[in-house]
Enzyme design. Structure first.
Site, short mmCIF file in Angstrom:
data_model
loop_
_atom_site.label_atom_id
_atom_site.label_comp_id
_atom_site.label_asym_id
_atom_site.label_seq_id
_atom_site.Cartn_x
_atom_site.Cartn_y
_atom_site.Cartn_z
N THR A 162 0.86 -1.18 0.00
CA THR A 162 0.00 0.00 0.00
C THR A 162 0.90 1.24 0.00
O THR A 162 1.96 1.25 0.65
CB THR A 162 -0.95 0.02 1.22
OG1 THR A 162 -0.20 0.20 2.42
CG2 THR A 162 -1.78 -1.26 1.29
N THR B 161 3.55 3.94 -4.65
CA THR B 161 3.81 4.76 -5.83
C THR B 161 4.97 5.73 -5.68
O THR B 161 5.48 6.23 -6.68
CB THR B 161 2.54 5.56 -6.21
OG1 THR B 161 2.10 6.28 -5.05
CG2 THR B 161 1.44 4.62 -6.69
N GLY C 28 8.45 7.10 -2.82
CA GLY C 28 9.21 6.95 -1.58
C GLY C 28 9.58 5.52 -1.22
O GLY C 28 10.02 4.73 -2.06
N TYR D 185 0.62 12.22 14.73
CA TYR D 185 1.43 11.32 13.91
C TYR D 185 2.05 10.24 14.80
O TYR D 185 2.00 9.05 14.49
CB TYR D 185 2.53 12.11 13.19
CG TYR D 185 3.42 11.26 12.30
CD1 TYR D 185 2.93 10.72 11.11
CD2 TYR D 185 4.74 10.99 12.65
CE1 TYR D 185 3.73 9.94 10.30
CE2 TYR D 185 5.55 10.20 11.84
CZ TYR D 185 5.04 9.68 10.66
OH TYR D 185 5.84 8.89 9.86
N1 NAP Z 1 10.19 9.44 5.12
C1 NAP Z 1 10.34 9.36 6.43
O1 NAP Z 1 11.14 10.09 7.02
C2 NAP Z 1 9.55 8.34 7.21
C3 NAP Z 1 9.95 8.08 8.53
C4 NAP Z 1 9.24 7.15 9.27
C5 NAP Z 1 8.14 6.51 8.73
N2 NAP Z 1 7.78 6.78 7.46
C6 NAP Z 1 6.60 6.09 6.93
O2 NAP Z 1 6.90 5.49 5.70
C7 NAP Z 1 5.68 5.34 4.95
C8 NAP Z 1 5.96 5.79 3.53
O3 NAP Z 1 6.30 7.16 3.55
P1 NAP Z 1 7.34 7.82 2.54
O4 NAP Z 1 8.31 8.57 3.34
O5 NAP Z 1 7.80 6.87 1.54
O6 NAP Z 1 6.37 8.94 1.90
P2 NAP Z 1 5.74 9.14 0.46
O7 NAP Z 1 6.80 9.20 -0.57
O8 NAP Z 1 4.82 10.28 0.61
O9 NAP Z 1 4.92 7.79 0.22
C9 NAP Z 1 3.68 7.57 0.80
C10 NAP Z 1 2.92 6.63 -0.09
O10 NAP Z 1 1.68 6.32 0.54
C11 NAP Z 1 0.64 6.72 -0.33
N3 NAP Z 1 -0.51 7.11 0.46
C12 NAP Z 1 -0.61 8.08 1.39
N4 NAP Z 1 -1.84 8.10 1.90
C13 NAP Z 1 -2.54 7.14 1.25
C14 NAP Z 1 -3.87 6.67 1.31
N5 NAP Z 1 -4.77 7.21 2.15
N6 NAP Z 1 -4.24 5.65 0.51
C15 NAP Z 1 -3.36 5.08 -0.35
N7 NAP Z 1 -2.08 5.49 -0.45
C16 NAP Z 1 -1.69 6.51 0.33
C17 NAP Z 1 1.23 7.82 -1.19
O11 NAP Z 1 0.51 8.00 -2.37
P3 NAP Z 1 -0.40 9.34 -2.57
O12 NAP Z 1 0.48 10.49 -2.32
O13 NAP Z 1 -0.87 9.20 -3.99
O14 NAP Z 1 -1.50 9.23 -1.58
C18 NAP Z 1 2.60 7.22 -1.45
O15 NAP Z 1 2.52 6.21 -2.41
C19 NAP Z 1 4.63 6.17 5.68
O16 NAP Z 1 3.79 5.30 6.42
C20 NAP Z 1 5.46 7.02 6.62
O17 NAP Z 1 4.75 7.38 7.78
C21 NAP Z 1 8.45 7.69 6.68
#
Ligand code: NAP
Length: 248
Positions: free
Chosen positions: A12, A15, A17, A149
């Site tokens: 899930t 797309t 990150g 968060y």
């Molecule tokens: N980057 C960090 O520093 C970090 C640190 C700790 C944890 N995380 C966790 O890692 C996970 C991925 O984050 P990322 O950093 O890779 O960010 P990201 O690039 O924004 O990726 C998030 C992904 O989730 C999708 N998404 C968000 N809300 C959604 C929804 N309601 N339904 C379906 N898809 C949804 C986004 O697509 P759309 O934009 O099209 O919705 C995108 O594909 C998250 O759970 C985040 O909390 C990230």
């Protein structure tokens, strides 16, 4: 030998990150992929980057969308071997400024959406499947402006334990991956200005013992460990990929 040959993996939020990096690695390891996201341009771009993957529009906070997704995967693949519950959003406000809408949006995607994604996929998870939940260092720390968060991620960490208890009789393992600050598009989606984001990233880098942000690929490789049988005796755990932030 590839680690995910003949496996069906659902990611899930696959797309951009961390989800996209993990999808690329799983693809190279032989998995058949189903990815989800919401933004149409990101969905198209993921389809171009991973032509063999099935990339669907689905809002994980919507139970109707989750049910549609499960039906699609059931019809197309029949079962799931790896479920990476990765979709998540990050937004930050002082707790006094949190309103019901802000609370519901964050908890709706990060916690409620994650719970129902596992619940609705459970009937088609193969016995012995691996579920990985994407938590965060925020779930075990007290970062500023992150009450909602952090609570969503702490709740998710709890689910790695309780869902493990529920699903262990079927040999299904549930674990969590806990990234520290990782360079992904998530920062640009917080709603903060570019200069505020730059300051945020710098202070996060400074706080990490390794003095840098992590990469999505570094999280993907640790997720592959939890997704594959390399982690066959790992259950209910949370693996930190955070440059030592929560360890030193
Ligand atoms: N980057 C960090 O520093 C970090 C640190 C700790 C944890 N995380 C966790 O890692 C996970 C991925 O984050 P990322 O950093 O890779 O960010 P990201 O690039 O924004 O990726 C998030 C992904 O989730 C999708 N998404 C968000 N809300 C959604 C929804 N309601 N339904 C379906 N898809 C949804 C986004 O697509 P759309 O934009 O099209 O919705 C995108 O594909 C998250 O759970 C985040 O909390 C990230």
């Amino acid at each position: 030998m590839t680690k995910l040959a003949n496996k069906v993996a659902v990611i899930t939020g696959g797309t951009t990150g961390i989800g996209l990096a993990t999808a690329k690695l799983f693809d190279a390891e032989g998995a058949s992929l189903v990815l989800t996201g919401r933004d149409a341009a990101a969905i198209e771009s993921a389809r171009r980057e991973l032509p063999r993957a099935d990339v669907l529009a689905a809002d994980q906070s919507s139970l109707a969308d989750v049910d549609r997704l499960v039906e699609h995967v059931r019809a197309r693949h029949g079962r799931v071997d790896v479920l990476f519950v990765n979709a998540g959003i990050a937004k930050f406000r002082p707790f006094e400024a949190v309103d019901e809408r802000f609370f519901d949006e964050l908890v709706g995607v990060n916690l409620k959406g994650a719970f129902f994604t596992v619940q609705r996929f459970a009937p088609i998870l193969r016995d012995g499947a691996s579920v990985v939940l994407n938590t965060s260092v925020a779930g075990v720390r007290g970062p500023a402006n992150a009450t909602i968060y952090a609570l969503s991620k702490a709740g998710l960490r709890s689910l790695a334990r309780t869902l493990s208890t529920e699903l262990a009789p079927r040999g299904i393992r549930v674990n969590a991956i806990s990234p520290g600050p990782i360079e992904t598009p998530i920062f640009g989606k917080t709603g903060a200005d570019a200069d505020v984001i730059a300051v945020m990233k710098q202070s996060m880098s400074d706080a990490v013992p390794m003095k840098r942000l992590g990469t999505a690929d570094e999280v993907a490789r640790a997720t592959l460990f939890l997704a594959s049988t390399d982690s066959s005796f790992v259950l209910g755990s949370e693996l930190a990929v955070d440059g030592g932030l929560t360890q030193l």
